[in-house]
Every structure is written in C-alpha cells, then in structure tokens.
Design a protein around this motif. Structure first.
Motif, PDB file in Angstrom:
ATOM      1  N   HIS A 111     -23.790  80.894 -29.607  1.00  0.00           N
ATOM      2  CA  HIS A 111     -25.102  80.936 -30.228  1.00  0.00           C
ATOM      3  C   HIS A 111     -26.221  80.899 -29.211  1.00  0.00           C
ATOM      4  O   HIS A 111     -27.280  81.482 -29.415  1.00  0.00           O
ATOM      5  CB  HIS A 111     -25.275  79.764 -31.213  1.00  0.00           C
ATOM      6  CG  HIS A 111     -26.652  79.679 -31.796  1.00  0.00           C
ATOM      7  ND1 HIS A 111     -27.634  78.840 -31.291  1.00  0.00           N
ATOM      8  CD2 HIS A 111     -27.232  80.365 -32.821  1.00  0.00           C
ATOM      9  CE1 HIS A 111     -28.740  78.993 -31.986  1.00  0.00           C
ATOM     10  NE2 HIS A 111     -28.526  79.907 -32.925  1.00  0.00           N
ATOM     11  N   HIS A 156     -20.182  77.706 -37.033  1.00  0.00           N
ATOM     12  CA  HIS A 156     -19.682  79.015 -37.439  1.00  0.00           C
ATOM     13  C   HIS A 156     -18.368  78.796 -38.164  1.00  0.00           C
ATOM     14  O   HIS A 156     -17.434  78.223 -37.612  1.00  0.00           O
ATOM     15  CB  HIS A 156     -19.484  79.895 -36.201  1.00  0.00           C
ATOM     16  CG  HIS A 156     -19.217  81.342 -36.485  1.00  0.00           C
ATOM     17  ND1 HIS A 156     -17.993  81.792 -36.938  1.00  0.00           N
ATOM     18  CD2 HIS A 156     -20.009  82.448 -36.370  1.00  0.00           C
ATOM     19  CE1 HIS A 156     -18.050  83.117 -37.086  1.00  0.00           C
ATOM     20  NE2 HIS A 156     -19.257  83.540 -36.748  1.00  0.00           N
ATOM     21  N   GLN A 183     -21.423  84.427 -39.184  1.00  0.00           N
ATOM     22  CA  GLN A 183     -22.701  84.161 -38.547  1.00  0.00           C
ATOM     23  C   GLN A 183     -22.826  82.675 -38.228  1.00  0.00           C
ATOM     24  O   GLN A 183     -22.086  81.851 -38.761  1.00  0.00           O
ATOM     25  CB  GLN A 183     -23.859  84.599 -39.448  1.00  0.00           C
ATOM     26  CG  GLN A 183     -24.011  83.814 -40.740  1.00  0.00           C
ATOM     27  CD  GLN A 183     -25.113  84.372 -41.621  1.00  0.00           C
ATOM     28  OE1 GLN A 183     -24.894  85.215 -42.483  1.00  0.00           O
ATOM     29  NE2 GLN A 183     -26.335  83.889 -41.406  1.00  0.00           N
TER      30      GLN A 183
END
Length: 485
Positions: free
Chosen positions: A73, A115, A148
């Motif tokens: 991320h 995630h 995501q």
C-alpha cells in the motif's frame, strides 16, 4: 454476474553509576516503534508464540493465485506482511502479530491498511491484550473484501499496560491470504470528519463512523421528543437493537440509536441533524448502514432540511427487518443549502430500537438502487452473513479454473473489467451455496424490473437462483441450471 524485536521490560541501568543516564520517555512516545511500513523490517512488532503460524513479510504478489495483494500500500513497490494460508495450514489456524508493551496514557488511535481478497478468506481481528489472556477482539472483518486495500482504525483507551495484537485466521482453503501495511499509532482520537463540503468541491468521500462522541458535528434536534444515544454493545433491551456496531463489528465499536423504552410513547420522534451542506453544482450521495430489529419497530426516515423545513422524507423504512445491519443509499439534491436529518419514530411498544452507523456522503448522484456494474466495488450489494457456505468474490479476466468461468467481464469486455463470481473449486462440495444480497427495497405498488448478465460455462455447473425475500421467506423468481456455454 456482471517486527521482530522483543520489548525490554523492567530494564534498569547497571551499575547505578554507569553513564549515560537514560532519558525519560512518555509512555506513548513514538520511540515504541509501533508505526511501520514494513519496508525494512517489522519494526517493534513480534510474532506470537502461542499461535499456529507466522505472518510473512512480502514484496509483490503472494504465491497463490486469486488471493492476496499484487503490491504493497505504501508505494506500490515496497513490502507488506500477510498470512500465507496454503498447505500445511488448516482451517481455523491463527497467526498473531504483537506490539511492544504500551504503558497507560492518553487516548491513542491505531490506524492500518488491510487487504482481504480470496474466496477462502476468514477473519482479521484486532485485540487490546491487557494481561495474559487475549480477550475479545475490538475490531473484526470477515470474508473477502475485494482486491483492494482498505483503511481500518481503532480508538484505544486503557487504564493499564497492554499490547496491540493483529490476528489472521485461516479459512477453509488456500485462497485466503490476508495482508497488513502502514500501521500507525498516534495520540488522540481517531480522525472524525465534520461533513461541511465546500461549494463546487471536487468529488470527495466523507464518512462518520460515530467512534467519537462529537458525532462528526451531527447534533440533536431541539424540536423533537427525545434524543439519539451514542452506544457500544447492545442497547440494553432484549430482542431489539444491534449487539455490535457496523464499523468495528464488535461490542467495542460505537453507533447511534433511538432508545424506545419508557417514557417514550408511540409516535415520539428523535432527529439527528448534520452540519450544513452548501450549494453545489453536483448532487450528493448519502450512504449509510441501519439496523431495524424488534417486534415493535416504527420507522426510520431520512430528510433534507432546507431553511428549517423538513419537507417530505427522501428515504424511509419501517418494521422489523431482522437482526442485521443493512446498507442504503439516497441521492440528495444540492441546488440549495441543506442539512441531512435522520429521524427515528417510536412504534407501538419498547422493542423497537433503531440504529445507524457509518454515514458516508460523496459528491455526485448515487447509482439507482440495486444497479451495479462492479467496476467501482459492489455498490450496495453484500455477501450474506448467514444462510450459506461461502461467498461471491470479485473477478477480472479469466478465473483460475480451466474450462469454466468467463474470459472477461461484460461491461468493458476486457481483462481489466470486474465481475462477481463463485469459485467452486475445493473445498467446495455439491450443494454449497453463496448468497449475494441487495439493499432492502421499500414496498411499492409499482412493479420493478431486474435485469442482469450471467455466465455459466463448465461441465459441472450447478444452479443460479434469484429470490425475492419478503418477511423472511425466499420466493424463487428466476432459476437456471447447467452448462450454457
């Protein structure tokens, strides 16, 4: 359908005359090294020794297809940590990551990115462990959340020493990797957004999770009969209200609700009023979660108050909807300044507590109720929490199994387009069901038409059913079985 350093405890400078004299630190100083991007190591976090396996530090994709993130991320090229759920792990195995010991001090905010993608994803839990026992989670997520990264936050106030613990739980098979990145732990309340969009602002998303008592600037109306209550856990009345909030999914999280016990009488109303939304060239979309459970549920109304006038409700739901949180959305006209108003109306007796949580307001109109092409997430569709054996998951391109599933989505017709599908490989067995549920629709004398695109290819295709559920009973309105090419 379309970190590994053991924290030092009780350590003193020996002998007493040695130098240098150690500095005095605040118990919550960032020298505790709880902040971590995992790009260099796991900072001050350590693997637990009383679990079944360890978290793994990783760059790029995980080794299993159709699960886990494709990048971290922080930068998209750095590291994160995840649980590898392939063999030899079995269902129910846990991996825990433990912070250094934190001394009591001011209120703190734990924030992190997670995630959870894959048909076999089980659970990610957060604990505040004070003492030898783990206790109950203060934050939890279960099931696949799509391919995501999502942000989580937990407000921490504790009177004694404690450790923070992340726990990943292995699901029924190997496509269940869960990842973490960008953990921060800072003094103060977790950020709360006061919803006051500027005129003609670029599209934004603004959310209130009610984890702070200031309620993000929402205020009690002064022209109603009683107030909304800020709450954790159950409401105190049996057989009505939620047992946990929607944000954390545990009794540690907060929501607001209307307490319908005495001295309330039928027809009493409680209104919660947002800050002023200013005129914009765009519409706004309000999305929120509500809980209407109990034999005496009255009505939840949503209004846009303009110049002191409520006008007509822009959304309404009445009666017992069962003991679960539902999502709803409504488009708000922004041609003049307005305030968003949630109104709870008391039903015939006391088992009628009404709750709301996680109110999100964004620029632009909502998609029509029930509509979704899945290119920007699942809209207001969700996997059911009970009554089935596994979940629908997001897919792009071909599925992982040969000779079954679509090569691309229907919307874009490319490998980048998104669709929803069921992964029927092991450990699934004949007869297993995955249920995908819309938001609740208010009753109407006007008929509705539902259209959708489906793909059923493979020699072992089972059945796709469409139900209308009203009053707790499923009515089959469409059904198709077998390979359709």
């Amino acid at each position: 359908i379309d970190l590994d350093m053991q924290p030092l405890q009780g350590c003193t400078l020996q002998p007493s005359g040695a130098t240098p004299v150690p500095p005095t630190m605040s118990p919550t100083q960032t020298s505790l090294a709880l902040d971590c991007t995992f790009d260099n190591d796991t900072c001050g976090w350590r693997q637990a020794t009383d679990d079944n396996f360890d978290w793994t530090r990783q760059q790029g994709t995980t080794d299993s297809s159709q699960t886990g993130p494709s990048a971290d991320h922080t930068t998209g090229s750095g590291y994160y940590i995840f649980i590898e759920t392939s063999n030899p792990q079995v269902q129910g195995d846990t991996a825990r990551l433990v912070s250094p010991l934190v001394s009591p001090g001011s209120t703190m905010c734990l924030q992190f990115w997670y995630h959870m993608y894959g048909t076999h994803v089980d659970a990610l839990n957060v604990y505040i462990q004070a003492g030898p026992t783990l206790g109950n989670p203060v934050w939890t997520r279960t099931g696949t959340q799509g391919d995501q990264w999502w942000q989580g936050a937990v407000q921490v106030t504790n009177s004694g020493q404690y450790n923070l613990v992340f726990e990943g739980v292995r699901g029924s098979s190997f496509r269940g990797d869960i990842a973490l990145d960008d953990v921060t732990f800072v003094p103060g309340n977790c950020p709360q957004i006061v919803v006051t969009p500027a005129p003609s602002a670029s599209p934004t998303v603004q959310t209130c999770d009610f984890e702070n008592q200031n309620l993000c600037g929402y205020a009690q109306d002064t022209t109603d009969n009683f107030d909304w209550t800020w709450q954790t856990g159950g409401t105190g009345t049996t057989s009505t209200g939620p047992a946990a909030d929607h944000t954390y999914g545990t009794p540690a999280g907060h929501y607001v609700y209307t307490e319908m016990s005495s001295p309330r009488v039928p027809g009493d109303v409680a209104r919660l009023v947002s800050p002023v939304f200013q005129t914009s060239v765009n519409s706004y979309c309000a999305e929120f979660w509500y809980h209407l459970y109990g034999a005496h549920i009255g009505t939840l109304n949503v209004y846009t108050r303009r110049q002191g006038s409520l006008g007509s409700a822009v959304w309404s739901m009445s009666g017992d909807q069962g003991n679960q949180w539902y999502i709803a959305s409504v488009t708000l006209d922004s041609s003049t300044d307005f305030q968003l108003v949630f109104e709870g109306v008391r039903g015939p007796s006391y088992r009628g507590d009404i709750a709301i949580d996680d109110v999100t307001v964004s620029n632009g109109a909502c998609v029509a109720p029930g509509d979704c092409n899945f290119e920007n997430g699942p809209c207001t569709w969700t996997n059911t929490q009970t009554g089935d054996e596994f979940d629908w998951i997001e897919g792009t391109g071909a599925t992982a199994s040969p000779s079954t599933g679509p090569p691309s989505d229907h919307t874009l017709g490319t490998a980048q387009g998104t669709y929803m599908y069921i992964e029927s490989s092991n450990p699934r067995v004949p007869g297993d069901r995955a249920r995908w549920e819309s938001e609740m629709f208010a009753g109407s004398p006007q008929p509705r038409c539902m259209s959708f695109w489906y793909h059923m290819r493979g020699p072992h295709i089972g059945t796709l059913n469409v139900y209308v559920n009203s009053g707790g009973a499923d009515l089959t309105v469409w059904q198709l079985s077998g390979d359709k090419g």
